[in-house]
Write a protein that holds these residues in place. Structure first.
Motif, PDB file in Angstrom:
ATOM      1  N   UNK A 127       0.742  -1.278   0.059  1.00 48.04           N
ATOM      2  CA  UNK A 127      -0.087   0.042   0.036  1.00 48.04           C
ATOM      3  C   UNK A 127       0.917   1.338   0.172  1.00 48.04           C
ATOM      4  N   UNK A 128       2.258   1.297   0.478  1.00 52.29           N
ATOM      5  CA  UNK A 128       2.972   2.270   0.623  1.00 52.29           C
ATOM      6  C   UNK A 128       3.707   2.330  -0.755  1.00 52.29           C
ATOM      7  N   UNK A 129       4.067   3.609  -1.156  1.00 53.33           N
ATOM      8  CA  UNK A 129       5.026   3.833  -2.320  1.00 53.33           C
ATOM      9  C   UNK A 129       5.367   5.192  -2.454  1.00 53.33           C
ATOM     10  N   UNK A 130       6.691   5.336  -3.163  1.00 57.82           N
ATOM     11  CA  UNK A 130       6.974   6.659  -3.554  1.00 57.82           C
ATOM     12  C   UNK A 130       7.037   6.700  -5.128  1.00 57.82           C
ATOM     13  N   UNK A 131       6.208   7.644  -5.694  1.00 58.46           N
ATOM     14  CA  UNK A 131       6.313   7.707  -7.062  1.00 58.46           C
ATOM     15  C   UNK A 131       6.767   8.950  -7.559  1.00 58.46           C
ATOM     16  N   UNK A 150      -4.169   6.025  -6.416  1.00 62.08           N
ATOM     17  CA  UNK A 150      -5.295   5.481  -5.424  1.00 62.08           C
ATOM     18  C   UNK A 150      -6.216   4.483  -6.308  1.00 62.08           C
ATOM     19  N   UNK A 151      -6.290   4.638  -7.635  1.00 59.04           N
ATOM     20  CA  UNK A 151      -7.081   3.970  -8.112  1.00 59.04           C
ATOM     21  C   UNK A 151      -6.631   2.572  -8.705  1.00 59.04           C
ATOM     22  N   UNK A 152      -4.989   2.620  -8.564  1.00 66.27           N
ATOM     23  CA  UNK A 152      -4.509   1.449  -8.642  1.00 66.27           C
ATOM     24  C   UNK A 152      -4.292   0.381  -7.318  1.00 66.27           C
ATOM     25  N   UNK A 156      -4.126   6.173  -0.060  1.00 70.73           N
ATOM     26  CA  UNK A 156      -3.849   7.424  -0.397  1.00 70.73           C
ATOM     27  C   UNK A 156      -3.081   8.001   0.625  1.00 70.73           C
ATOM     28  N   UNK A 157      -3.117   7.671   1.884  1.00 66.53           N
ATOM     29  CA  UNK A 157      -2.231   8.330   2.814  1.00 66.53           C
ATOM     30  C   UNK A 157      -0.991   7.923   3.021  1.00 66.53           C
ATOM     31  N   UNK A 553       1.967  18.747  -2.378  1.00 61.04           N
ATOM     32  CA  UNK A 553       0.499  18.387  -2.421  1.00 61.04           C
ATOM     33  C   UNK A 553       0.041  19.766  -1.722  1.00 61.04           C
ATOM     34  N   UNK A 554      -0.704  20.381  -2.599  1.00 63.77           N
ATOM     35  CA  UNK A 554      -1.524  21.261  -2.500  1.00 63.77           C
ATOM     36  C   UNK A 554      -3.028  21.421  -1.870  1.00 63.77           C
ATOM     37  N   UNK A 555      -3.212  22.010  -0.908  1.00 63.47           N
ATOM     38  CA  UNK A 555      -4.541  22.156  -0.413  1.00 63.47           C
ATOM     39  C   UNK A 555      -5.173  23.478  -0.236  1.00 63.47           C
TER      40      UNK A 555
END
Length: 597
Positions: A127-131, A150-152, A156-157, A553-555
């Motif tokens: 579930x954990x990854x660096x892209x 997320x779709x893959x 998400x977190x 990552x912008x919010x």
């Protein structure tokens, strides 16, 4: 046991790597072989590179990889490729009555890579990854990449991103650290070094200037000083130029004796598309042939290309075109390295490039000009580091050597195709030890702060502005700002809406990116949307809070100035998939696993 996974989600090819701690205490990284359907579509094969290409057959079965790439020359209308260039945009391709967005295509690629690493770890769910992403991706492009992950099936977190040039540099430094000091190609000698990282991949040319310093404890500090503007230029563009040359000169002029208009009238669109894909394949193979042959000869003779480059001009690549073309188009084509280099010159030199067209010199000059500490000169650069598959081509290396006045020879990784995902996996391993802080905090002595092996300090890659009616645009993000950061924007925005309404339920913020707020050369982005929880009167004052973390990552949150209790999350241009769409995508993704097994 935690798993450390890095993915290079490329325009033309993708790779996946894992990292682990050795008994010596080093971090070792390994690029995995990915199972995929072979070019003939009959068997499974393994390769460390996975073509980022999707083919969907008439029975709605999806294929990713070598077979999909091969089908581009047979059924080009059923193949989707180069989607990285469309990430974050409102585009789609229709296949079997279904609209397929770039995020969905990338999710197929990521799903197959995820399945491979799970097989490597004996079925363990990952579930954990660096892209990795281009350093100059804007926040909408990054968000679309995260959506694809997320779709893959990634959490998400637990999805992290890192700029591709930085990842490749981390891989290089990690390998250098294992060598004796006298054998290292980059020596710090107690000084800060300004490294220009030139990343020429399949679809983008990404130039970053990174200031690197080795600390007394052996750790490394990496500070971004500059990022070039987003440039769509990569191996595929070199292939397309060569393809045009092969079509016009070799095929039409020399073989068929036809003018372009006659050719266009004689063959239908399917034949022309199929021929285009076959010529693209020829061009890519020619580039690889020249690179490999020259590399082998240089190793045998223990020489450098810079000292004997003209000796290789006579090299010839030959291949017969695909027999699925009309008989008169099936011919033996050939191209010399000298011809190839002449054809690609407009992509290599600023003065030879056509107006409005990209070349490899432009991003370098842009990165030097827009450095955070002030404009830099070429002599301020201590080393040039090459990343991306296209930099394996020797003429690219020679051109970079020439651009920097033949003062510093470019440094290459052993395998530029794998270094990005390898560096991402190493970075993933370090994430558990890294505490991201701003540069001023790193100078404070705190007992609770454990200095990691690598500290990466990122910056905002490009200006993002909000268009304001009747006033100057307002900066949402400012290029060069150190991360992480947050800011409040007050007294700049009022609720707007149709003239025949007194109150509204939503409003739109028009976003664009440009070198300056008043630049005539701008690129519009997808608009942000504020959905109010209840009707709001027009002309009410709005406050915006912008937060950007270390991974860009912008919010954005908004509220009425007179009522701070109603805080609203702002959709800043991300496509929101419905539950029905997500279920449909998951069902399709499962087909890839079934075919793979």
């Amino acid at each position: 046991m935690k798993r450390y996974v890095g993915i290079d989600l490329g325009t033309t090819n993708s790779t996946i790597s894992v990292a682990h701690l050795t008994v010596r205490g080093d971090i070792d990284s390994k690029t995995l072989e990915v199972k995929q359907v072979d070019e003939k579509g009959n068997n499974l094969t393994q390769d460390r590179t996975l073509p980022s290409v999707l083919y969907i057959d008439e029975q709605n079965n999806p294929y990713v990889g070598k077979f999909a790439k091969r089908m581009a020359g047979v059924y080009p209308k059923r193949v989707i490729r180069e989607v990285k260039r469309y990430m974050g945009e409102s585009v789609s391709w229709t296949m079997n009555g279904t609209d397929i967005r770039p995020e969905i295509v990338s999710s197929y690629v990521l799903k197959l890579l995820r399945a491979q690493v799970e097989e490597y770890y004996s079925g363990e769910k990952i579930k954990r990854v660096v892209i990795t992403v281009p350093a100059n991706f804007n926040f909408q492009q990054e968000q679309a990449t995260r959506t694809a992950a997320v779709l893959a099936g990634f959490d998400k977190e637990q999805i992290h991103t890192i700029p591709e040039p930085t990842a490749a540099l981390i891989d290089f430094l990690n390998e250098e650290k294992k060598l004796d000091a006298t054998a290292r190609r980059l020596r710090f000698d107690g000084k800060k070094k300004n490294l220009l990282v030139f990343d020429l991949g399949g679809g983008t040319c990404d130039v970053s200037i990174l200031q690197v310093e080795e600390r007394p404890d052996g750790g490394i500090d990496i500070q971004e000083l500059s990022i070039s503007q987003y440039t769509e230029l990569g191996g595929i563009d070199f292939d397309k130029r060569v393809t045009q040359y092969l079509l016009q000169t070799k095929l039409l002029k020399n073989h068929l004796k036809l003018k372009t208009q006659e050719f266009m009238a004689r063959y239908d669109d399917n034949v022309k598309l199929r021929l285009q894909e076959n010529l693209l394949d020829f061009a890519e193979k020619a580039k690889t042939f020249f690179s490999t042959r020259i590399e082998n000869q240089l190793r045998i003779s223990n020489r450098e290309y810079f000292d004997c480059k003209d000796e290789f001009n006579h090299l010839v690549y030959k291949e017969m075109l695909n027999d699925q073309l009309p008989e008169e188009l099936v011919t033996l084509l050939s191209i010399t390295k000298e011809e190839y280099d002449k054809v690609i010159e407009p992509l290599m030199y600023q003065e030879k490039a056509k107006a409005g067209h990209s070349n490899i010199e432009g991003p370098i000059l842009n990165a030097l000009k827009s450095a955070k500490l002030g404009e830099m000169k070429r002599e301020d650069i201590d080393a040039v580091f090459l990343v991306g598959g296209m930099t394996f081509y020797p003429t690219i290396q020679e051109r970079l050597f020439d651009i920097f006045d033949r003062r510093i020879k470019p440094i290459r990784t052993i395998n530029p195709m794998h270094s990005v995902s390898r560096g991402a996996a190493v970075y993933h391993h370090m994430l558990d030890k890294i505490q991201i802080r701003s540069s001023d905090q790193l100078t404070k002595a705190e007992d609770s702060f454990i200095i990691p092996e690598v500290v990466v300090s990122n910056i905002v890659p490009n200006h993002i502005f909000i268009d304001v009616v009747g006033s100057d645009p307002v900066a949402l993000l400012e290029k060069g700002t150190k991360l992480p950061f947050e800011r409040l924007i007050e007294d700049k925005f009022f609720v707007t809406g149709p003239s025949d309404r007194e109150d509204v339920n939503a409003m739109q913020l028009d976003l664009f990116t440009a070198e300056s707020a008043k630049s005539l050369n701008m690129k519009k982005l997808k608009s942000a949307v504020i959905n109010f929880k209840k009707p709001v009167k027009k002309n009410s004052k709005l406050v915006l809070k912008v937060v950007c973390n270390q991974e860009r990552e912008v919010s954005v949150k908004a509220w009425l100035k007179e009522d701070e209790t109603e805080v609203i999350d702002v959709n800043i241009g991300a496509h929101e998939f419905t539950d029905e769409e997500k279920d449909s995508i998951r069902n399709q993704l499962e087909k890839i696993n079934q075919i793979k097994r």
